[in-house]
Write a protein that holds these residues in place. Structure first.
Motif, short mmCIF file in Angstrom:
data_model
loop_
_atom_site.label_atom_id
_atom_site.label_comp_id
_atom_site.label_asym_id
_atom_site.label_seq_id
_atom_site.Cartn_x
_atom_site.Cartn_y
_atom_site.Cartn_z
N LEU A 68 0.82 -1.02 0.17
CA LEU A 68 0.15 -0.01 0.05
C LEU A 68 0.81 1.18 -0.08
CD1 LEU A 68 -2.56 1.26 0.20
CD2 LEU A 68 -2.82 0.92 2.55
N THR A 69 1.93 1.25 0.79
CA THR A 69 2.80 2.36 0.71
C THR A 69 3.68 2.69 -0.60
OG1 THR A 69 3.26 2.03 2.97
CG2 THR A 69 4.84 3.13 1.78
N GLN A 70 3.89 1.51 -1.21
CA GLN A 70 4.40 1.61 -2.42
C GLN A 70 3.39 2.21 -3.46
OE1 GLN A 70 6.07 -2.24 -3.54
NE2 GLN A 70 7.73 -2.13 -2.03
N LEU A 71 2.36 1.86 -3.40
CA LEU A 71 0.94 2.22 -4.28
C LEU A 71 0.89 3.78 -4.34
CD1 LEU A 71 -1.08 1.34 -6.35
CD2 LEU A 71 -2.44 0.97 -4.45
N ILE A 72 1.00 4.13 -3.04
CA ILE A 72 0.68 5.52 -2.42
C ILE A 72 1.97 6.18 -3.14
CG2 ILE A 72 0.47 7.19 -0.79
CD1 ILE A 72 -1.13 5.19 0.97
N ASN A 73 2.99 5.97 -2.76
CA ASN A 73 3.96 6.68 -3.35
C ASN A 73 4.18 6.68 -4.93
OD1 ASN A 73 5.18 7.16 -0.84
ND2 ASN A 73 6.44 5.35 -0.70
N SER A 74 3.79 5.67 -5.45
CA SER A 74 3.75 5.46 -6.99
C SER A 74 2.81 6.57 -7.21
CB SER A 74 3.57 4.24 -7.24
OG SER A 74 3.35 4.31 -8.92
N ALA A 75 1.53 6.55 -6.61
CA ALA A 75 0.56 7.44 -7.28
C ALA A 75 1.02 9.12 -7.09
CB ALA A 75 -0.82 7.16 -6.58
N ALA A 76 1.76 9.20 -5.90
CA ALA A 76 2.08 10.71 -5.74
C ALA A 76 3.12 11.22 -6.69
CB ALA A 76 2.73 10.64 -4.12
N GLN A 77 4.00 9.98 -7.15
CA GLN A 77 5.11 10.49 -8.09
C GLN A 77 4.45 10.69 -9.28
OE1 GLN A 77 8.02 7.32 -8.04
NE2 GLN A 77 8.85 7.77 -5.75
N ARG A 78 3.57 10.03 -9.76
CA ARG A 78 2.80 10.42 -11.02
C ARG A 78 2.04 11.69 -10.97
NH1 ARG A 78 0.04 4.48 -12.50
NH2 ARG A 78 2.34 3.30 -12.85
N ILE A 79 1.49 11.93 -9.96
CA ILE A 79 0.76 13.01 -9.82
C ILE A 79 1.65 14.35 -9.80
CG2 ILE A 79 -0.67 14.75 -8.36
CD1 ILE A 79 -2.29 12.18 -7.29
#
Length: 413
Positions: free
Chosen positions: A8-19
């Protein structure tokens, strides 16, 4: 459970980086989105009429509220690139709001967003001036529409500005720290690549030096033996046979040393079974070296003086001395002429060990700067030694190589 948390942390970090990447590529999209949301929120406040219940002046006309509801969100379009301009554009609207007694929640959000961007991007002095500037409309509104509890609203507003300013400073500190870590990682990567290149260059130099010493000397000896054998074949076949035997022996020695060197290199570059290693030549093999040179037709006289046995020297220093003598005699074989003679003088004192190799041949065309002389200098420098190479002083003819290796304190007796 921990695996799910990490995912979940990796998913959130990935989404934040994309945004973040999308925002940096198209900043106008996010600016318009934020301004549009606040504009819709302000319009909703006006249409519901609830703004009068929280306004210092419930009987305020509608037009100041409309101007503030539309104008405040529009000031945020340039808040990231020009935060001071956004503040200056917002200031007259805030004065209008304070003077008219209008109260809108959307305007508070806009002021805090501008303060956050100033704290994030500008020096502390400008942040303090901006906070003081935004406090002016608050004082104006409290002065025009005094209330019994005016201290609490002012304190709440100033506390909100201070909290948002601290949040901007903390975010800015985190960004600067992250940027410094990235820069440090980049510098470490560059230094690692540079160290790898330097190590590769040093290794190539070492290989070239060893190959030159092994092949150059042995080929020079073989050339001298072949020339002598060719001359003796016409008058003394027995001497020619001896020369051929000596050529075969020298060739085998050269092949053995070459295979040993290649085996070491193969073992260093591949994770295989250890190669069979043999010790590097030292002063114990000096007699064999001199014998090969004499067999090639160069008379060599050797003198050894000193207070200790030379073979007591450390192996690395022995190899340096051996290679310098080998290269000097090789150059004599190649350049000194048929009637030359060579002398090798070794001396050891408590302070240093010296090796002087001279010959009686013609000095030209031997010129310092070749691969062999460079290799001798490199070997000498490993032990803080000095190497002198050049013609012998007049009236003597020939060439002189002088090696001086100072002894370490641990080696002195």
């Amino acid at each position: 459970m921990s695996g799910n948390n990490r995912s979940l942390t990796q998913l959130i970090n990935s989404a934040a980086q994309r945004i973040d990447a999308y925002d940096k590529a198209r900043p106008l999209v996010w600016n318009l989105f934020l301004a549009g949301c606040l504009l819709i929120g302000g319009t909703g406040e006006l249409s519901g009429g609830g703004w009068r219940a929280i306004s210092p002046n419930p009987g305020a006309p509608l037009w100041p509220a409309v101007v503030c509801a539309v104008g405040f969100p529009l000031t945020l379009l340039r808040r990231r690139t020009h935060p001071v301009e956004s503040l200056l554009a917002l200031f007259p609207l805030a004065l209008l709001q304070g003077w008219s007694g209008v109260g809108l929640q959307v305007t508070v959000f806009c002021e805090l967003i501008v303060i956050f961007n100033i704290a994030l991007r500008l020096p502390m002095r400008q942040l303090a001036l901006s906070a003081m500037l935004l406090s002016v409309p608050l004082v104006v509104g409290l002065a025009r529409f005094p209330a019994d509890g005016w201290v609490i609203p002012l304190q709440s507003a100033l506390t909100s500005i201070a909290a948002v300013a601290l949040l901007g400073i903390a975010w800015r500190t985190r960004q600067e720290y992250t940027a410094s870590l990235r820069e440090r990682a980049k510098q470490l990567e560059i230094e690692r690549d540079q160290q790898a290149q330097l190590a590769a260059a040093a290794e190539r130099t070492r290989i070239a030096r060893e190959m030159h010493d092994i092949l150059g000397h042995n080929l020079s000896v073989i050339t001298g033996l072949a020339d002598g054998g060719s001359y003796a074949a016409r008058k003394n076949p027995q001497r020619a046979t001896e020369a051929l035997d000596a050529i075969a022996t020298t060739s085998r020695q050269a092949l053995t040393e070459l295979r040993r060197l290649l085996g070491i290199l193969q073992n260093e570059t591949r994770a295989t079974a250890p190669a069979e290693l043999a010790p590097q030549p030292g002063l114990g093999e000096l007699d064999q070296l001199i014998g090969g040179v004499r067999a090639a037709g160069l008379p060599v006289q050797v003198t050894v003086t000193g207070d200790l046995e030379l073979e007591a020297e450390p192996q690395g220093r022995q190899l340096t001395i051996y290679r310098v003598i080998q290269e000097a005699l090789t150059n004599t074989l190649k350049h000194a002429g048929p009637d030359a003679m060579a002398t090798v003088a070794l001396s050891r004192t408590p302070e240093a060990i010296t090796a002087e190799i001279t010959d009686t041949g013609r000095p030209g065309p031997r010129k310092p700067g070749g691969r062999g002389i460079t290799g001798m200098r490199e070997r000498s420098a490993l032990y803080a030694g000095t190497l002198e190479v050049g013609p012998r002083p007049e009236p003597d003819e020939g060439w002189r190589v002088h090696l001086h290796l100072p002894n370490d304190e641990d080696d002195r007796v």
